[in-house]
Write a protein that holds these residues in place. Structure first.
Motif, short mmCIF file in Angstrom:
data_model
loop_
_atom_site.label_atom_id
_atom_site.label_comp_id
_atom_site.label_asym_id
_atom_site.label_seq_id
_atom_site.Cartn_x
_atom_site.Cartn_y
_atom_site.Cartn_z
N ASP A 91 0.85 -1.19 0.00
CA ASP A 91 0.00 0.00 0.00
C ASP A 91 0.89 1.24 0.00
OD1 ASP A 91 -3.03 0.80 0.53
OD2 ASP A 91 -1.76 2.19 1.64
N LEU A 92 0.65 2.14 -0.93
CA LEU A 92 1.46 3.36 -1.04
C LEU A 92 1.06 4.33 0.06
CD1 LEU A 92 1.47 3.86 -4.92
CD2 LEU A 92 3.02 2.52 -3.50
N ASP A 93 2.04 4.79 0.83
CA ASP A 93 1.77 5.66 1.97
C ASP A 93 1.41 7.07 1.51
OD1 ASP A 93 2.47 3.55 3.69
OD2 ASP A 93 4.60 4.09 3.55
N ASN A 94 0.35 7.62 2.11
CA ASN A 94 -0.06 9.01 1.86
C ASN A 94 -0.30 9.31 0.37
OD1 ASN A 94 0.25 9.66 4.67
ND2 ASN A 94 2.46 9.78 4.33
N PHE A 95 -0.74 8.32 -0.36
CA PHE A 95 -0.95 8.53 -1.79
C PHE A 95 -2.14 9.46 -2.05
CE2 PHE A 95 -2.10 7.20 -6.15
CZ PHE A 95 -0.87 7.40 -6.75
N LYS A 96 -3.10 9.44 -1.14
CA LYS A 96 -4.26 10.33 -1.27
C LYS A 96 -3.81 11.79 -1.25
CE LYS A 96 -8.78 11.36 0.75
NZ LYS A 96 -8.56 12.82 0.78
N THR A 97 -2.80 12.08 -0.44
CA THR A 97 -2.28 13.45 -0.37
C THR A 97 -1.71 13.90 -1.71
OG1 THR A 97 -1.75 13.13 1.97
CG2 THR A 97 -0.70 14.99 0.85
N VAL A 98 -1.04 12.98 -2.39
CA VAL A 98 -0.49 13.29 -3.72
C VAL A 98 -1.62 13.63 -4.69
CG1 VAL A 98 0.77 12.36 -5.71
CG2 VAL A 98 1.55 11.86 -3.39
N ASN A 99 -2.67 12.83 -4.67
CA ASN A 99 -3.82 13.10 -5.54
C ASN A 99 -4.47 14.43 -5.21
OD1 ASN A 99 -3.82 10.82 -7.24
ND2 ASN A 99 -4.81 9.57 -5.68
N ASP A 100 -4.59 14.72 -3.92
CA ASP A 100 -5.24 15.97 -3.50
C ASP A 100 -4.43 17.20 -3.89
OD1 ASP A 100 -7.29 14.48 -2.45
OD2 ASP A 100 -6.56 14.56 -0.39
N LEU A 101 -3.11 17.11 -3.75
CA LEU A 101 -2.25 18.27 -4.00
C LEU A 101 -1.92 18.47 -5.48
CD1 LEU A 101 0.30 18.03 -1.04
CD2 LEU A 101 -1.60 19.62 -1.28
N TYR A 102 -1.73 17.36 -6.20
CA TYR A 102 -1.23 17.46 -7.57
C TYR A 102 -2.23 16.97 -8.62
CZ TYR A 102 3.21 18.20 -5.21
OH TYR A 102 4.21 18.70 -4.40
N GLY A 103 -3.34 16.40 -8.18
CA GLY A 103 -4.35 15.94 -9.12
C GLY A 103 -4.23 14.46 -9.43
N HIS A 104 -5.34 13.89 -9.86
CA HIS A 104 -5.37 12.44 -10.12
C HIS A 104 -4.53 12.05 -11.34
CE1 HIS A 104 -8.33 11.15 -7.11
NE2 HIS A 104 -8.87 12.34 -7.28
N GLN A 105 -4.37 12.95 -12.28
CA GLN A 105 -3.54 12.63 -13.44
C GLN A 105 -2.09 12.41 -13.02
OE1 GLN A 105 -3.85 15.46 -16.63
NE2 GLN A 105 -2.52 14.31 -18.00
N THR A 106 -1.60 13.26 -12.12
CA THR A 106 -0.25 13.08 -11.58
C THR A 106 -0.17 11.80 -10.76
OG1 THR A 106 0.18 15.46 -11.53
CG2 THR A 106 1.51 14.08 -10.08
N GLY A 107 -1.21 11.56 -9.96
CA GLY A 107 -1.24 10.33 -9.16
C GLY A 107 -1.20 9.09 -10.03
N ASP A 108 -1.95 9.11 -11.13
CA ASP A 108 -1.96 7.97 -12.05
C ASP A 108 -0.58 7.76 -12.66
OD1 ASP A 108 -4.62 7.56 -11.56
OD2 ASP A 108 -5.32 8.46 -13.44
N ILE A 167 2.35 8.60 -11.40
CA ILE A 167 3.25 8.06 -10.38
C ILE A 167 2.99 6.57 -10.17
CG2 ILE A 167 3.77 8.11 -7.91
CD1 ILE A 167 3.44 11.13 -8.00
N LEU A 168 1.72 6.20 -10.15
CA LEU A 168 1.38 4.79 -9.98
C LEU A 168 1.94 3.95 -11.13
CD1 LEU A 168 -0.13 2.77 -8.22
CD2 LEU A 168 -2.18 3.23 -9.56
N LYS A 179 10.68 12.39 -10.58
CA LYS A 179 10.85 13.74 -11.10
C LYS A 179 9.76 14.04 -12.12
CE LYS A 179 15.87 13.89 -10.43
NZ LYS A 179 17.20 14.10 -11.08
N LEU A 180 8.97 15.06 -11.81
CA LEU A 180 7.92 15.52 -12.72
C LEU A 180 8.31 16.89 -13.27
CD1 LEU A 180 4.86 14.48 -10.54
CD2 LEU A 180 5.87 13.22 -12.44
N GLN A 181 7.47 17.46 -14.09
CA GLN A 181 7.80 18.74 -14.71
C GLN A 181 7.98 19.85 -13.67
OE1 GLN A 181 4.74 19.50 -17.60
NE2 GLN A 181 5.82 18.40 -19.22
N ASN A 182 7.08 19.89 -12.70
CA ASN A 182 7.10 21.01 -11.75
C ASN A 182 7.51 20.62 -10.34
OD1 ASN A 182 6.12 22.74 -13.80
ND2 ASN A 182 4.02 22.06 -13.39
N ALA A 183 7.80 19.35 -10.13
CA ALA A 183 8.12 18.93 -8.76
C ALA A 183 8.82 17.57 -8.77
CB ALA A 183 6.85 18.85 -7.93
N THR A 184 9.48 17.30 -7.66
CA THR A 184 10.05 15.98 -7.42
C THR A 184 9.35 15.40 -6.20
OG1 THR A 184 12.21 16.60 -8.32
CG2 THR A 184 12.13 14.69 -6.86
#
Length: 217
Positions: free
Chosen positions: A89-106, A108-109, A163-168
């Motif tokens: 289970d990925l820790d705090n993954f919901k926070t990633v979706n909330d802050l950066y959007g589900h497209q970013t979350g997808d 990363i997954l 590493k993403l376009q606007n953040a790591t």
């Protein structure tokens, strides 16, 4: 040329042209039928794939995972071998979706899945059970040391920054482990044990893995 002969010639020409047209239409019809059959076969394969695989990551879904686990257990019983089931289970993954959007979350997954797929052996079975919850079936392991090495590697691979376009971004994983036959002789027992161990790892800060024996010591 006499008139009857001319009529006969015209008749033969018309018959020949009609025959050629019928043959041509038959060829076209057969070609169309072949195309329809090919498209139908492709559609059936896509439907079968959609029923058993996760559309985002292309790995087995929960339905196929349950079938794979039952088959793996049957092989383990037959060959008297150890089998490991790891819940991830990925820790705090919901926070990633909330802050950066589900497209970013997808995205990363997908990256995490690719890392794990490149690490696991061909016969290891990785599945997405839903959301950020994964599972892997490991057959033909020699003991807890081998399983611990695998779990440690999973935590390491997940923790590598993305590493993403606007953040790591950096996330971690909580891993729960159950082992056949020590933790159960059937799918339900192994699933429950691995799930309990995974939540124990998460409750203790994440980025950890636990066997059931560690929960009682």
């Amino acid at each position: 040329m006499t008139l009857p002969c001319l009529y006969t010639l015209v008749y033969l020409i018309l018959i020949t042209l009609k025959t050629h047209k019928l043959i041509k239409n038959s060829i076209v019809l057969k070609y169309d039928n072949d195309i329809l059959l090919i498209n139908l076969e492709i559609s059936n394969k896509k439907l079968a794939q959609a029923a058993t695989h996760d559309p985002l990551t292309k790995i087995p879904n929960r339905r196929l995972f349950q079938t794979n686990l039952a088959n793996a257990l049957a092989r383990a019983r037959k060959n008297s071998r150890i089998l490991a089931l790891l819940y991830i289970d990925l820790d705090n993954f919901k926070t990633v979706n909330d802050l950066y959007g589900h497209q970013t979350g997808d995205r990363i997954l997908q990256i995490m899945i690719n890392r794990l797929r490149n690490y696991f052996r061909k016969d290891d079975i990785l599945a997405r059970l839903g959301g950020d919850e994964l599972a892997v079936i490991i057959e033909n392991v020699n003991g807890h040391e081998d399983i611990e090495t695998i779990a440690r590697k999973i935590c390491y691979l997940i923790a590598i920054p993305v590493k993403l376009q606007n953040a790591t971004l950096q996330i971690s994983a909580s891993v729960g482990i159950s082992v056949y036959p020590d933790d159960g002789a059937d799918e339900e027992s192994l699933l429950k044990c691995a799930d309990t161990c995974m939540y124990y790892a998460k409750e203790h800060g994440g980025n950890k893995f636990y066997f059931s024996e560690k929960l009682t010591t």
